[in-house]
Design a protein around this motif. Structure first.
Motif, PDB file in Angstrom:
ATOM      1  N   CYS A 191       0.827  -1.202   0.000  1.00 49.52           N
ATOM      2  CA  CYS A 191       0.000   0.000   0.000  1.00 49.52           C
ATOM      3  C   CYS A 191       0.867   1.261   0.000  1.00 49.52           C
ATOM      4  O   CYS A 191       0.599   2.212  -0.742  1.00 49.52           O
ATOM      5  CB  CYS A 191      -0.909  -0.019   1.232  1.00 49.52           C
ATOM      6  N   ILE A 192       1.917   1.256   0.811  1.00 45.86           N
ATOM      7  CA  ILE A 192       2.837   2.400   0.844  1.00 45.86           C
ATOM      8  C   ILE A 192       3.531   2.555  -0.502  1.00 45.86           C
ATOM      9  O   ILE A 192       3.681   3.674  -1.025  1.00 45.86           O
ATOM     10  CB  ILE A 192       3.869   2.219   1.973  1.00 45.86           C
ATOM     11  N   ALA A 207      -1.446   4.752   5.035  1.00 41.89           N
ATOM     12  CA  ALA A 207      -0.704   3.490   5.030  1.00 41.89           C
ATOM     13  C   ALA A 207       0.461   3.521   6.022  1.00 41.89           C
ATOM     14  O   ALA A 207       0.725   2.535   6.713  1.00 41.89           O
ATOM     15  CB  ALA A 207      -0.194   3.193   3.619  1.00 41.89           C
ATOM     16  N   ILE A 208       1.156   4.655   6.100  1.00 40.97           N
ATOM     17  CA  ILE A 208       2.249   4.768   7.071  1.00 40.97           C
ATOM     18  C   ILE A 208       1.696   4.741   8.492  1.00 40.97           C
ATOM     19  O   ILE A 208       2.283   4.133   9.398  1.00 40.97           O
ATOM     20  CB  ILE A 208       3.066   6.053   6.812  1.00 40.97           C
ATOM     21  N   GLY A 209       0.535   5.352   8.682  1.00 44.51           N
ATOM     22  CA  GLY A 209      -0.108   5.281   9.988  1.00 44.51           C
ATOM     23  C   GLY A 209      -0.481   3.854  10.348  1.00 44.51           C
ATOM     24  O   GLY A 209      -0.329   3.429  11.501  1.00 44.51           O
ATOM     25  N   ARG A 210      -0.935   3.109   9.350  1.00 44.53           N
ATOM     26  CA  ARG A 210      -1.280   1.707   9.591  1.00 44.53           C
ATOM     27  C   ARG A 210      -0.018   0.906   9.923  1.00 44.53           C
ATOM     28  O   ARG A 210      -0.037   0.029  10.785  1.00 44.53           O
ATOM     29  CB  ARG A 210      -1.958   1.114   8.353  1.00 44.53           C
ATOM     30  N   THR A 239      10.710   8.180   1.800  1.00 44.59           N
ATOM     31  CA  THR A 239       9.558   7.429   2.309  1.00 44.59           C
ATOM     32  C   THR A 239       9.990   6.512   3.447  1.00 44.59           C
ATOM     33  O   THR A 239       9.272   6.368   4.452  1.00 44.59           O
ATOM     34  CB  THR A 239       8.908   6.608   1.183  1.00 44.59           C
ATOM     35  N   VAL A 240      11.149   5.878   3.298  1.00 42.50           N
ATOM     36  CA  VAL A 240      11.663   5.001   4.354  1.00 42.50           C
ATOM     37  C   VAL A 240      11.893   5.791   5.636  1.00 42.50           C
ATOM     38  O   VAL A 240      11.528   5.353   6.741  1.00 42.50           O
ATOM     39  CB  VAL A 240      12.972   4.316   3.909  1.00 42.50           C
ATOM     40  N   ILE A 241      12.480   6.969   5.509  1.00 40.40           N
ATOM     41  CA  ILE A 241      12.737   7.808   6.689  1.00 40.40           C
ATOM     42  C   ILE A 241      11.430   8.193   7.371  1.00 40.40           C
ATOM     43  O   ILE A 241      11.304   8.116   8.603  1.00 40.40           O
ATOM     44  CB  ILE A 241      13.529   9.070   6.284  1.00 40.40           C
ATOM     45  N   LYS A 247       6.989   5.290  12.939  1.00 40.76           N
ATOM     46  CA  LYS A 247       6.913   4.107  13.786  1.00 40.76           C
ATOM     47  C   LYS A 247       7.631   4.331  15.112  1.00 40.76           C
ATOM     48  O   LYS A 247       7.156   3.896  16.168  1.00 40.76           O
ATOM     49  CB  LYS A 247       7.520   2.889  13.068  1.00 40.76           C
ATOM     50  N   LEU A 248       8.765   5.009  15.080  1.00 40.79           N
ATOM     51  CA  LEU A 248       9.519   5.266  16.311  1.00 40.79           C
ATOM     52  C   LEU A 248       8.717   6.178  17.236  1.00 40.79           C
ATOM     53  O   LEU A 248       8.646   5.928  18.450  1.00 40.79           O
ATOM     54  CB  LEU A 248      10.864   5.888  15.974  1.00 40.79           C
ATOM     55  N   MET A 249       8.116   7.219  16.678  1.00 37.97           N
ATOM     56  CA  MET A 249       7.314   8.129  17.488  1.00 37.97           C
ATOM     57  C   MET A 249       6.114   7.396  18.091  1.00 37.97           C
ATOM     58  O   MET A 249       5.769   7.590  19.263  1.00 37.97           O
ATOM     59  CB  MET A 249       6.840   9.311  16.637  1.00 37.97           C
ATOM     60  N   ASP A 250       5.498   6.550  17.294  1.00 35.11           N
ATOM     61  CA  ASP A 250       4.342   5.811  17.781  1.00 35.11           C
ATOM     62  C   ASP A 250       4.765   4.822  18.866  1.00 35.11           C
ATOM     63  O   ASP A 250       4.063   4.645  19.872  1.00 35.11           O
ATOM     64  CB  ASP A 250       3.666   5.069  16.626  1.00 35.11           C
TER      65      ASP A 250
END
Length: 255
Positions: A191-192, A207-210, A239-241, A247-250
Protein backbone atom coordinates in the motif's frame (compact mmCIF):
# COMPACT_ATOMS: atom_id res chain seq x y z
CA UNK A 1 -32.17 -44.62 -1.63
CA UNK A 2 -28.54 -43.67 -2.18
CA UNK A 3 -27.10 -40.33 -3.32
CA UNK A 4 -25.69 -40.91 -6.82
CA UNK A 5 -24.23 -44.23 -5.77
CA UNK A 6 -25.21 -47.67 -4.50
CA UNK A 7 -24.12 -49.98 -1.70
CA UNK A 8 -22.41 -47.21 0.24
CA UNK A 9 -20.84 -47.99 3.58
CA UNK A 10 -23.08 -46.48 6.24
CA UNK A 11 -20.10 -46.13 8.58
CA UNK A 12 -18.62 -43.53 6.19
CA UNK A 13 -21.80 -41.80 5.14
CA UNK A 14 -24.43 -40.31 7.47
CA UNK A 15 -27.80 -42.02 7.44
CA UNK A 16 -31.01 -40.04 7.24
CA UNK A 17 -34.16 -42.07 7.89
CA UNK A 18 -37.53 -40.73 6.83
CA UNK A 19 -40.86 -42.30 7.76
CA UNK A 20 -43.63 -41.96 5.18
CA UNK A 21 -47.18 -42.95 6.04
CA UNK A 22 -49.32 -43.92 3.07
CA UNK A 23 -53.00 -44.85 2.78
CA UNK A 24 -53.75 -47.79 0.48
CA UNK A 25 -57.07 -49.23 -0.67
CA UNK A 26 -57.66 -52.75 -1.85
CA UNK A 27 -57.97 -52.91 -5.68
CA UNK A 28 -59.68 -49.55 -6.07
CA UNK A 29 -59.11 -45.81 -5.64
CA UNK A 30 -61.00 -43.00 -3.93
CA UNK A 31 -63.16 -45.37 -1.95
CA UNK A 32 -65.33 -44.27 0.95
CA UNK A 33 -63.37 -45.10 4.08
CA UNK A 34 -66.59 -45.65 6.03
CA UNK A 35 -67.47 -48.61 3.80
CA UNK A 36 -64.08 -50.00 2.93
CA UNK A 37 -61.24 -50.88 5.26
CA UNK A 38 -58.25 -48.65 5.18
CA UNK A 39 -54.78 -50.21 5.34
CA UNK A 40 -52.04 -47.83 6.38
CA UNK A 41 -48.49 -48.82 5.67
CA UNK A 42 -45.39 -47.22 7.11
CA UNK A 43 -42.37 -47.08 4.82
CA UNK A 44 -38.97 -46.29 6.23
CA UNK A 45 -36.53 -44.94 3.66
CA UNK A 46 -32.82 -44.87 4.38
CA UNK A 47 -30.89 -42.21 2.49
CA UNK A 48 -27.13 -42.02 2.40
CA UNK A 49 -25.50 -38.69 1.71
CA UNK A 50 -21.87 -38.22 0.81
CA UNK A 51 -19.68 -36.58 3.41
CA UNK A 52 -17.89 -33.52 2.03
CA UNK A 53 -14.46 -33.29 3.54
CA UNK A 54 -14.61 -29.53 3.89
CA UNK A 55 -17.43 -27.04 3.54
CA UNK A 56 -14.95 -24.78 1.73
CA UNK A 57 -15.12 -27.06 -1.30
CA UNK A 58 -18.54 -25.78 -2.34
CA UNK A 59 -17.72 -22.04 -2.40
CA UNK A 60 -14.45 -22.78 -4.19
CA UNK A 61 -16.17 -24.74 -6.94
CA UNK A 62 -18.81 -22.04 -7.28
CA UNK A 63 -16.12 -19.40 -7.41
CA UNK A 64 -14.16 -21.25 -10.09
CA UNK A 65 -17.30 -21.81 -12.14
CA UNK A 66 -18.31 -18.18 -11.79
CA UNK A 67 -14.80 -17.07 -12.73
CA UNK A 68 -14.88 -19.14 -15.92
CA UNK A 69 -18.19 -17.58 -16.88
CA UNK A 70 -16.82 -14.08 -16.31
CA UNK A 71 -13.81 -14.80 -18.49
CA UNK A 72 -16.18 -15.17 -21.43
CA UNK A 73 -17.73 -11.70 -21.12
CA UNK A 74 -15.71 -10.06 -23.90
CA UNK A 75 -14.27 -13.11 -25.63
CA UNK A 76 -16.41 -12.71 -28.76
CA UNK A 77 -17.85 -9.72 -30.65
CA UNK A 78 -21.48 -8.72 -30.73
CA UNK A 79 -23.41 -6.24 -32.85
CA UNK A 80 -22.21 -3.28 -30.77
CA UNK A 81 -18.52 -4.05 -30.15
CA UNK A 82 -16.22 -1.94 -32.30
CA UNK A 83 -12.75 -2.21 -30.78
CA UNK A 84 -10.42 -5.07 -29.85
CA UNK A 85 -7.94 -5.07 -26.99
CA UNK A 86 -5.18 -7.66 -27.32
CA UNK A 87 -3.69 -8.65 -23.97
CA UNK A 88 -1.09 -11.40 -23.99
CA UNK A 89 -2.85 -14.28 -25.79
CA UNK A 90 -6.38 -12.95 -25.21
CA UNK A 91 -8.64 -10.69 -27.23
CA UNK A 92 -11.31 -8.53 -25.64
CA UNK A 93 -14.09 -7.15 -27.82
CA UNK A 94 -15.28 -3.91 -26.29
CA UNK A 95 -16.89 -0.52 -26.99
CA UNK A 96 -15.06 2.59 -28.19
CA UNK A 97 -17.55 4.92 -26.56
CA UNK A 98 -17.00 3.49 -23.08
CA UNK A 99 -13.22 3.51 -23.47
CA UNK A 100 -13.10 7.06 -24.82
CA UNK A 101 -15.43 8.51 -22.21
CA UNK A 102 -13.46 6.97 -19.35
CA UNK A 103 -9.89 7.40 -20.59
CA UNK A 104 -8.15 10.28 -22.38
CA UNK A 105 -5.40 7.83 -23.33
CA UNK A 106 -7.78 5.50 -25.16
CA UNK A 107 -9.54 8.51 -26.66
CA UNK A 108 -6.28 9.74 -28.15
CA UNK A 109 -5.47 6.28 -29.51
CA UNK A 110 -8.82 5.86 -31.20
CA UNK A 111 -9.44 9.41 -32.47
CA UNK A 112 -6.01 10.87 -33.22
CA UNK A 113 -3.39 9.93 -35.79
CA UNK A 114 -2.48 6.64 -34.22
CA UNK A 115 -2.62 3.25 -35.88
CA UNK A 116 -5.31 2.13 -33.42
CA UNK A 117 -7.72 4.56 -35.05
CA UNK A 118 -7.51 2.68 -38.35
CA UNK A 119 -7.00 -0.87 -37.15
CA UNK A 120 -9.49 -0.77 -34.28
CA UNK A 121 -7.06 -2.89 -32.28
CA UNK A 122 -5.21 -1.81 -29.14
CA UNK A 123 -2.15 -3.83 -28.12
CA UNK A 124 -1.68 -4.06 -24.34
CA UNK A 125 0.72 -6.96 -24.03
CA UNK A 126 2.69 -5.22 -21.27
CA UNK A 127 -0.25 -5.51 -18.87
CA UNK A 128 -1.46 -8.67 -17.08
CA UNK A 129 -4.63 -10.15 -18.48
CA UNK A 130 -6.55 -9.88 -15.20
CA UNK A 131 -5.80 -6.17 -14.78
CA UNK A 132 -7.24 -5.21 -18.17
CA UNK A 133 -10.16 -7.55 -17.78
CA UNK A 134 -11.09 -6.05 -14.42
CA UNK A 135 -10.78 -2.53 -15.81
CA UNK A 136 -13.20 -3.39 -18.63
CA UNK A 137 -15.65 -4.92 -16.19
CA UNK A 138 -15.47 -1.74 -14.12
CA UNK A 139 -16.25 0.38 -17.20
CA UNK A 140 -19.10 -1.86 -18.33
CA UNK A 141 -22.39 -0.47 -16.90
CA UNK A 142 -23.96 -3.92 -17.19
CA UNK A 143 -21.47 -5.47 -14.77
CA UNK A 144 -21.64 -5.12 -10.99
CA UNK A 145 -17.92 -4.96 -10.37
CA UNK A 146 -16.94 -5.52 -6.74
CA UNK A 147 -13.61 -4.17 -5.55
CA UNK A 148 -11.43 -5.74 -2.87
CA UNK A 149 -8.01 -5.01 -1.37
CA UNK A 150 -6.05 -7.12 -3.85
CA UNK A 151 -7.89 -5.68 -6.84
CA UNK A 152 -7.32 -2.14 -5.56
CA UNK A 153 -3.57 -2.72 -5.39
CA UNK A 154 -3.54 -4.04 -8.97
CA UNK A 155 -5.89 -1.50 -10.52
CA UNK A 156 -4.48 1.78 -9.21
CA UNK A 157 -1.44 1.50 -11.55
CA UNK A 158 -3.72 0.56 -14.47
CA UNK A 159 -6.07 3.45 -13.76
CA UNK A 160 -3.18 5.91 -13.59
CA UNK A 161 -1.60 4.61 -16.80
CA UNK A 162 -4.77 5.08 -18.83
CA UNK A 163 -6.15 8.07 -16.94
CA UNK A 164 -9.27 6.30 -15.69
CA UNK A 165 -9.76 8.66 -12.76
CA UNK A 166 -13.04 7.16 -11.60
CA UNK A 167 -11.45 3.73 -11.21
CA UNK A 168 -8.43 5.22 -9.44
CA UNK A 169 -10.64 7.14 -7.00
CA UNK A 170 -12.74 4.06 -6.25
CA UNK A 171 -9.62 2.00 -5.49
CA UNK A 172 -7.96 4.68 -3.35
CA UNK A 173 -11.15 5.37 -1.39
CA UNK A 174 -11.67 1.66 -0.83
CA UNK A 175 -8.17 1.29 0.66
CA UNK A 176 -8.65 4.37 2.83
CA UNK A 177 -11.95 3.06 4.17
CA UNK A 178 -10.60 -0.46 4.76
CA UNK A 179 -7.08 0.39 5.94
CA UNK A 180 -7.59 -1.44 9.23
CA UNK A 181 -8.22 -4.62 7.24
CA UNK A 182 -4.80 -4.40 5.58
CA UNK A 183 -3.33 -6.80 8.08
CA UNK A 184 -0.07 -8.29 6.77
CA UNK A 185 3.36 -6.68 6.53
CA UNK A 186 3.44 -7.36 2.78
CA UNK A 187 0.06 -5.70 2.16
CA UNK A 188 0.93 -2.69 4.28
CA UNK A 189 4.19 -2.15 2.43
CA UNK A 190 2.47 -2.74 -0.90
CA UNK A 191 0.00 0.00 0.00
CA UNK A 192 2.84 2.40 0.84
CA UNK A 193 4.64 1.47 -2.37
CA UNK A 194 1.55 2.03 -4.54
CA UNK A 195 0.84 5.35 -2.83
CA UNK A 196 4.41 6.53 -3.37
CA UNK A 197 4.75 5.33 -6.94
CA UNK A 198 1.43 6.82 -8.05
CA UNK A 199 1.51 9.99 -5.98
CA UNK A 200 -1.42 9.57 -3.60
CA UNK A 201 -0.45 11.53 -0.46
CA UNK A 202 -3.65 10.75 1.48
CA UNK A 203 -3.16 7.04 0.89
CA UNK A 204 0.52 7.34 1.82
CA UNK A 205 -0.33 9.01 5.13
CA UNK A 206 -2.97 6.41 5.99
CA UNK A 207 -0.70 3.49 5.03
CA UNK A 208 2.25 4.77 7.07
CA UNK A 209 -0.11 5.28 9.99
CA UNK A 210 -1.28 1.71 9.59
CA UNK A 211 2.34 0.52 9.53
CA UNK A 212 3.03 2.31 12.79
CA UNK A 213 0.18 0.37 14.42
CA UNK A 214 1.23 -2.94 12.90
CA UNK A 215 1.68 -5.68 15.50
CA UNK A 216 2.10 -5.27 19.25
CA UNK A 217 5.60 -6.73 19.22
CA UNK A 218 8.73 -4.69 20.11
CA UNK A 219 9.80 -1.93 17.73
CA UNK A 220 12.75 -3.82 16.21
CA UNK A 221 10.47 -6.76 15.41
CA UNK A 222 8.03 -4.44 13.64
CA UNK A 223 10.76 -3.09 11.43
CA UNK A 224 12.28 -6.47 10.61
CA UNK A 225 8.96 -7.78 9.31
CA UNK A 226 8.38 -4.69 7.17
CA UNK A 227 11.93 -4.72 5.82
CA UNK A 228 11.57 -8.36 4.81
CA UNK A 229 8.90 -7.53 2.22
CA UNK A 230 9.74 -7.06 -1.46
CA UNK A 231 8.21 -3.58 -1.47
CA UNK A 232 10.42 -2.09 1.25
CA UNK A 233 13.51 -2.27 -0.96
CA UNK A 234 11.75 -0.36 -3.72
CA UNK A 235 10.76 2.66 -1.63
CA UNK A 236 12.41 6.04 -1.97
CA UNK A 237 14.77 6.97 0.90
CA UNK A 238 12.50 9.84 1.93
CA UNK A 239 9.56 7.43 2.31
CA UNK A 240 11.66 5.00 4.35
CA UNK A 241 12.74 7.81 6.69
CA UNK A 242 9.14 8.97 7.14
CA UNK A 243 8.04 5.41 7.84
CA UNK A 244 10.77 4.77 10.42
CA UNK A 245 10.27 8.10 12.15
CA UNK A 246 6.51 7.59 12.36
CA UNK A 247 6.91 4.11 13.79
CA UNK A 248 9.52 5.27 16.31
CA UNK A 249 7.31 8.13 17.49
CA UNK A 250 4.34 5.81 17.78
CA UNK A 251 6.39 3.23 19.67
CA UNK A 252 7.67 5.82 22.16
CA UNK A 253 4.17 7.15 22.77
CA UNK A 254 3.12 3.72 24.03
CA UNK A 255 6.20 3.09 26.16
Amino acid sequence: MYDNDTNRDSSKYPVHKHTVETTMYDNDTNRDSSKYPVHKHTVEATIYTKIIASSKIIPKLEEESSSKKRMCLYASPDEFTDVVLEVQDHKFYFYRLLLCRASPVFKAMLHSDFKEKDTGTILLHHRPFQDIYDMLRFLDPEVNFIIDIRAAFRLIPVADEFGVTRLRDVCVNYLLQHMDHVSTASDIMNCIFVAERHHHPSLMKAAIGRASRFSSAPYHFHISKLKATEFYQQLQPSTVIELLETKLMDYRSYN
